[in-house]
Design an enzyme around this catalytic site. Sequence first.
Site, PDB file in Angstrom:
ATOM      1  N   LYS A  13       0.631  -1.275   0.202  1.00  0.00           N
ATOM      2  CA  LYS A  13      -0.002   0.050  -0.143  1.00  0.00           C
ATOM      3  C   LYS A  13       0.930   1.222  -0.066  1.00  0.00           C
ATOM      4  CE  LYS A  13      -3.764  -2.141   1.823  1.00  0.00           C
ATOM      5  NZ  LYS A  13      -5.127  -2.489   2.568  1.00  0.00           N
TER       6      LYS A  13
ATOM      7  N   GLU B  19      -3.250   7.259   6.988  1.00  0.00           N
ATOM      8  CA  GLU B  19      -3.955   8.424   5.863  1.00  0.00           C
ATOM      9  C   GLU B  19      -5.331   9.006   6.596  1.00  0.00           C
ATOM     10  OE1 GLU B  19      -4.425   6.135   2.468  1.00  0.00           O
ATOM     11  OE2 GLU B  19      -6.316   5.288   3.091  1.00  0.00           O
TER      12      GLU B  19
ATOM     13  N   ASN C 284     -14.695  -3.004   7.843  1.00  0.00           N
ATOM     14  CA  ASN C 284     -13.782  -2.728   6.599  1.00  0.00           C
ATOM     15  C   ASN C 284     -13.972  -3.682   5.521  1.00  0.00           C
ATOM     16  OD1 ASN C 284     -13.317  -0.001   7.682  1.00  0.00           O
ATOM     17  ND2 ASN C 284     -12.012  -0.883   8.840  1.00  0.00           N
TER      18      ASN C 284
ATOM     19  N   GLU D  87      -8.805   0.339  -6.520  1.00  0.00           N
ATOM     20  CA  GLU D  87     -10.061   0.610  -5.380  1.00  0.00           C
ATOM     21  C   GLU D  87      -9.826   2.310  -5.065  1.00  0.00           C
ATOM     22  OE1 GLU D  87     -10.873  -3.365  -3.147  1.00  0.00           O
ATOM     23  OE2 GLU D  87      -9.518  -1.987  -2.223  1.00  0.00           O
TER      24      GLU D  87
ATOM     25  N   GLU E 165      -6.187   1.573  -3.123  1.00  0.00           N
ATOM     26  CA  GLU E 165      -5.061   0.352  -3.418  1.00  0.00           C
ATOM     27  C   GLU E 165      -5.424  -0.044  -4.563  1.00  0.00           C
ATOM     28  OE1 GLU E 165      -5.090  -3.072  -1.070  1.00  0.00           O
ATOM     29  OE2 GLU E 165      -7.340  -3.155  -0.894  1.00  0.00           O
TER      30      GLU E 165
ATOM     31  N   ASN F   2      -5.369  -4.139  -6.235  1.00  0.00           N
ATOM     32  CA  ASN F   2      -5.395  -5.656  -5.934  1.00  0.00           C
ATOM     33  C   ASN F   2      -4.961  -6.073  -7.251  1.00  0.00           C
ATOM     34  OD1 ASN F   2      -6.128  -5.277  -3.245  1.00  0.00           O
ATOM     35  ND2 ASN F   2      -8.288  -5.140  -3.639  1.00  0.00           N
TER      36      ASN F   2
ATOM     37  N   PHE G 153     -21.646  -9.994  13.723  1.00  0.00           N
ATOM     38  CA  PHE G 153     -21.042 -10.572  12.785  1.00  0.00           C
ATOM     39  C   PHE G 153     -19.941 -11.397  12.950  1.00  0.00           C
ATOM     40  CE2 PHE G 153     -23.154  -6.532  11.187  1.00  0.00           C
ATOM     41  CZ  PHE G 153     -24.296  -7.156  10.528  1.00  0.00           C
TER      42      PHE G 153
HETATM   43  P1  ADP Z   1      -8.140  -3.971   2.424  1.00  0.00           P
HETATM   44  O1  ADP Z   1      -6.610  -4.359   1.642  1.00  0.00           O
HETATM   45  O2  ADP Z   1      -8.227  -4.598   3.548  1.00  0.00           O
HETATM   46  O3  ADP Z   1      -9.097  -3.977   1.377  1.00  0.00           O
HETATM   47  P2  ADP Z   1      -8.194  -1.182   1.939  1.00  0.00           P
HETATM   48  O4  ADP Z   1      -7.481  -0.103   1.961  1.00  0.00           O
HETATM   49  O5  ADP Z   1      -8.967  -1.240   0.534  1.00  0.00           O
HETATM   50  O6  ADP Z   1      -7.775  -2.443   2.484  1.00  0.00           O
HETATM   51  O7  ADP Z   1      -9.674  -0.619   2.853  1.00  0.00           O
HETATM   52  C1  ADP Z   1     -10.548  -1.525   3.098  1.00  0.00           C
HETATM   53  C2  ADP Z   1     -11.828  -0.645   3.391  1.00  0.00           C
HETATM   54  O8  ADP Z   1     -11.673   0.451   4.493  1.00  0.00           O
HETATM   55  C3  ADP Z   1     -12.373   0.268   2.221  1.00  0.00           C
HETATM   56  O9  ADP Z   1     -13.156  -0.455   1.238  1.00  0.00           O
HETATM   57  C4  ADP Z   1     -12.980   1.391   2.814  1.00  0.00           C
HETATM   58  O10 ADP Z   1     -14.330   1.086   3.075  1.00  0.00           O
HETATM   59  C5  ADP Z   1     -12.257   1.648   4.320  1.00  0.00           C
HETATM   60  N1  ADP Z   1     -11.115   2.539   3.982  1.00  0.00           N
HETATM   61  C6  ADP Z   1     -10.010   2.245   3.663  1.00  0.00           C
HETATM   62  N2  ADP Z   1      -9.276   3.696   3.881  1.00  0.00           N
HETATM   63  C7  ADP Z   1      -9.906   4.502   4.054  1.00  0.00           C
HETATM   64  C8  ADP Z   1      -9.855   5.804   4.410  1.00  0.00           C
HETATM   65  N3  ADP Z   1      -8.704   6.581   4.164  1.00  0.00           N
HETATM   66  N4  ADP Z   1     -11.001   6.910   4.659  1.00  0.00           N
HETATM   67  C9  ADP Z   1     -12.223   6.072   4.744  1.00  0.00           C
HETATM   68  N5  ADP Z   1     -12.283   4.688   4.585  1.00  0.00           N
HETATM   69  C10 ADP Z   1     -11.444   3.829   4.253  1.00  0.00           C
HETATM   70  P1  ADP Z   2     -10.297  -6.617  -0.776  1.00  0.00           P
HETATM   71  O1  ADP Z   2     -11.528  -5.935   0.121  1.00  0.00           O
HETATM   72  O2  ADP Z   2      -9.095  -6.115  -0.641  1.00  0.00           O
HETATM   73  O3  ADP Z   2     -10.945  -6.406  -2.288  1.00  0.00           O
HETATM   74  P2  ADP Z   2     -11.728  -8.928  -1.004  1.00  0.00           P
HETATM   75  O4  ADP Z   2     -12.654  -8.639  -0.268  1.00  0.00           O
HETATM   76  O5  ADP Z   2     -11.590  -9.085  -2.538  1.00  0.00           O
HETATM   77  O6  ADP Z   2     -10.507  -7.995  -0.732  1.00  0.00           O
HETATM   78  O7  ADP Z   2     -10.978 -10.349  -0.647  1.00  0.00           O
HETATM   79  C1  ADP Z   2      -9.665 -10.949  -0.861  1.00  0.00           C
HETATM   80  C2  ADP Z   2      -9.371 -11.219   0.470  1.00  0.00           C
HETATM   81  O8  ADP Z   2     -10.265 -12.283   1.123  1.00  0.00           O
HETATM   82  C3  ADP Z   2      -8.092 -12.162   0.192  1.00  0.00           C
HETATM   83  O9  ADP Z   2      -6.975 -11.561   0.378  1.00  0.00           O
HETATM   84  C4  ADP Z   2      -8.230 -13.349   1.187  1.00  0.00           C
HETATM   85  O10 ADP Z   2      -7.725 -12.917   2.470  1.00  0.00           O
HETATM   86  C5  ADP Z   2      -9.696 -13.397   1.619  1.00  0.00           C
HETATM   87  N1  ADP Z   2     -10.459 -14.455   1.022  1.00  0.00           N
HETATM   88  C6  ADP Z   2     -11.977 -14.357   0.660  1.00  0.00           C
HETATM   89  N2  ADP Z   2     -12.272 -15.447   0.153  1.00  0.00           N
HETATM   90  C7  ADP Z   2     -11.121 -16.359   0.040  1.00  0.00           C
HETATM   91  C8  ADP Z   2     -10.820 -17.677  -0.269  1.00  0.00           C
HETATM   92  N3  ADP Z   2     -11.973 -18.625  -0.740  1.00  0.00           N
HETATM   93  N4  ADP Z   2      -9.858 -18.068  -0.048  1.00  0.00           N
HETATM   94  C9  ADP Z   2      -8.804 -17.332   0.271  1.00  0.00           C
HETATM   95  N5  ADP Z   2      -8.806 -16.381   0.737  1.00  0.00           N
HETATM   96  C10 ADP Z   2      -9.896 -15.745   0.511  1.00  0.00           C
HETATM   97 MG    MG Z   3      -9.430  -3.189  -0.435  1.00  0.00          MG
END
Ligand code: ADP
Ligand code: ADP
Ligand code: MG
Length: 657
Positions: free
Chosen positions: A116, A200, A235, A275, A288, A290, A348
């Site tokens: 990130k 951030e 999140n 994203e 970020e 992915n 949850f």
């Molecule tokens: P991950 O790798 O776990 O998906 P992200 O950076 O994509 O992490 O963040 C996951 C979620 O957290 C985002 O979908 C958003 O809802 C929330 N989020 C992340 N960063 C911020 C931010 N700076 N301000 C508000 N919400 C955030």
């Molecule tokens: P992001 O919020 O960053 O977009 P996603 O919600 O797309 O992430 O979910 C991806 C993450 O969820 C993976 O990095 C992993 O940690 C987890 N995950 C969800 N389902 C699975 C699965 N079937 N097998 C392995 N990892 C999973």
């Molecule tokens: Mg994400």
Amino acid sequence: MFSKILIANRGEIAVRIIKTCRRLGIKTVVVYSEADADSMAVEMADEAVFIGGAPASESYLVADKIVDAVRQTGAEAVHPGFGFLSENAGFARRLAAEGIVFIGPNPKAIEAMGDKIESKKFAARAGVSTVPGHVGEIDDTAHAIKIAEEIGYPVMIKASAGGGGKGIRVAWTRKDVEEGFPAVRAEAKSSFGDDRIFIEKFIESPRHVEIQVLGDKHGNVVHLFERECSIQRRNQKVIEEAPSPLLDEKTRKAMGEQAVALAQAVGYDSAGTVEFVAGQDRSFFFLEMNTRLQVEHPVTELITGVDLVEQMIRVAAGEPLAFGQKDLKINGWAMESRIYAEDPYRGFLPSIGRLVRYSPPEEGAVGAAVVRNDAGVREGDEISMFYDPMISKLSTWGKSRDAAIDAMGRALEDFHIEGLGHNIPFLAAVMDQPRFRSGKISTNYIKDEFPEGFQGLPPTEAQLDLMGAVALAMHRVLTRRAAPDLLRDDWVVVAGHNQRAVRVTASNGDFTVEGDGRTGRLENVDWRPGQPVFRGRYDGVDFSVTVKPAAEGFIIRHRATTLHVLVLTPRSAELHQKLPPKKAADTSKMVLSPMPGLVVSIDVAQGQEVKTGEIVAVLEAMKMQNILRAERDGVIKTVNVKSGDSVAADEVLVEFA
Ligand code: ADP
Ligand code: ADP
Ligand code: MG
């Protein structure tokens, strides 16, 4: 094109990849751990290779074992799915060195975007708007506080290697940083083996909108429009849709162009997701990228008709993209609900166990809509503590957003799971909420709509009538068997706080229920005693509810609404009204374990005085740490567990005097 692909993953995504490979005439190999020996993916693949113990660190995360399995089976390429090794540049490099194709982007792109901190720097250089904040590593808590105060609260503390909603925490005050920084750092270390942290600005009430991109090895990059994933808890996404109700054509184009520019700048050559967090005013900031297939890819497939797994495979085999940006169009609307083994009534929290019953809705065309269910489980399978607690991904497509939501509501109603806690009632509640339907959502949606936690939705009048009719029908079937001379036509139905005197006319299993000036007709009933699902047609609409016998009646759940429905004679109804209401056991002086798990620490001692909000204990389950706080001021009377203990759900950890 490849003739054999190895899938370095499990569960629904392994099954998903096998389906595309079969269609393309490609043979498949899956690897599996001890926990997955009897899994659906193993059953479906052409070959399966055992790679070790249930913990991912002994199997799915061990590159050597994956490479050995490739050698052993002669596969030419590896699809990593998501999670596990999918964003591991070292793994992609290792495969390349062994002459095996990695079905994903080149390792340089993974490296640049998989982290990130690095990706934010990169995005800023590529002209993409990023969330304001400190783009660099943070050394310790003191440094974290300094940075947080420079940015201004609220801030988000994030693990650079984070993913799947882990390693992320909001801080509103200095105290939150003091507590949160070490916690995020510990979680990052244990989940990702990397404890670099950055901070951030926290964008309040934002929306999560992401762009699907697709590149090939010939310099072509397109985007497949956006997905909105604002319905999140912890999140982490639970409901996703495509397109986004927020975007207009102008914003869609700008976001798409930024995403493509970033992908091009990094030489992206596979499917990936950029994203963004977006304001309600349609301002947007890069979060970020992915560098893998995304969990919620089905909604994009449903609105574009593109099979993303197929495209990843073709691109990895060196084919140029067969279409350009102009060929891509949005058709209709798609929704995805992630069905999780988690208990919506308890914040949850994960609720693992055996799928004693697993009965998904029918897939394919349903009227003008389409239902798709991506699952890797069958009835009788176990959702284990070792992996992601997802049971399946239910998606629907419709011509409009309303049509997709209606189809999702119906499909959720027809999805029956027993044996573990699941979030279907919660998902159904969202589909039935006017705010969700209006599209005015944000990542705070769940907190806004269910501030006291999810307790189901109160019944509508139509639901009261429907559940009453169901209870009467079941009551009649049971009475006819057990005591036919007690059959009668006049009853009183008690549902929650409602009483309704009714007259029933039954013929050939069809029912007419009259009372309080309303008449309803129940048809197509085929319920038999003991069955947990009751299907039928009420006032011309097909429905299904779950049913359980209970004192003098039944517990019935329709969508998000659960009610205890009693069927009484007019005489016993009179008596019933005079009964004092039952009181629930008083647990206000106890701290209960909200889930099965391991006690990491007990932070209070007998006799200690604690204030509301102070940490009482830390529990760990499914690699997630949960801080339990005092919900009242008081003095600790007893401490019943110690760190290292395993506890059950509802176990009393600590009691107040
Ligand atoms: P991950 O790798 O776990 O998906 P992200 O950076 O994509 O992490 O963040 C996951 C979620 O957290 C985002 O979908 C958003 O809802 C929330 N989020 C992340 N960063 C911020 C931010 N700076 N301000 C508000 N919400 C955030
Ligand atoms: P992001 O919020 O960053 O977009 P996603 O919600 O797309 O992430 O979910 C991806 C993450 O969820 C993976 O990095 C992993 O940690 C987890 N995950 C969800 N389902 C699975 C699965 N079937 N097998 C392995 N990892 C999973
Ligand atoms: Mg994400």
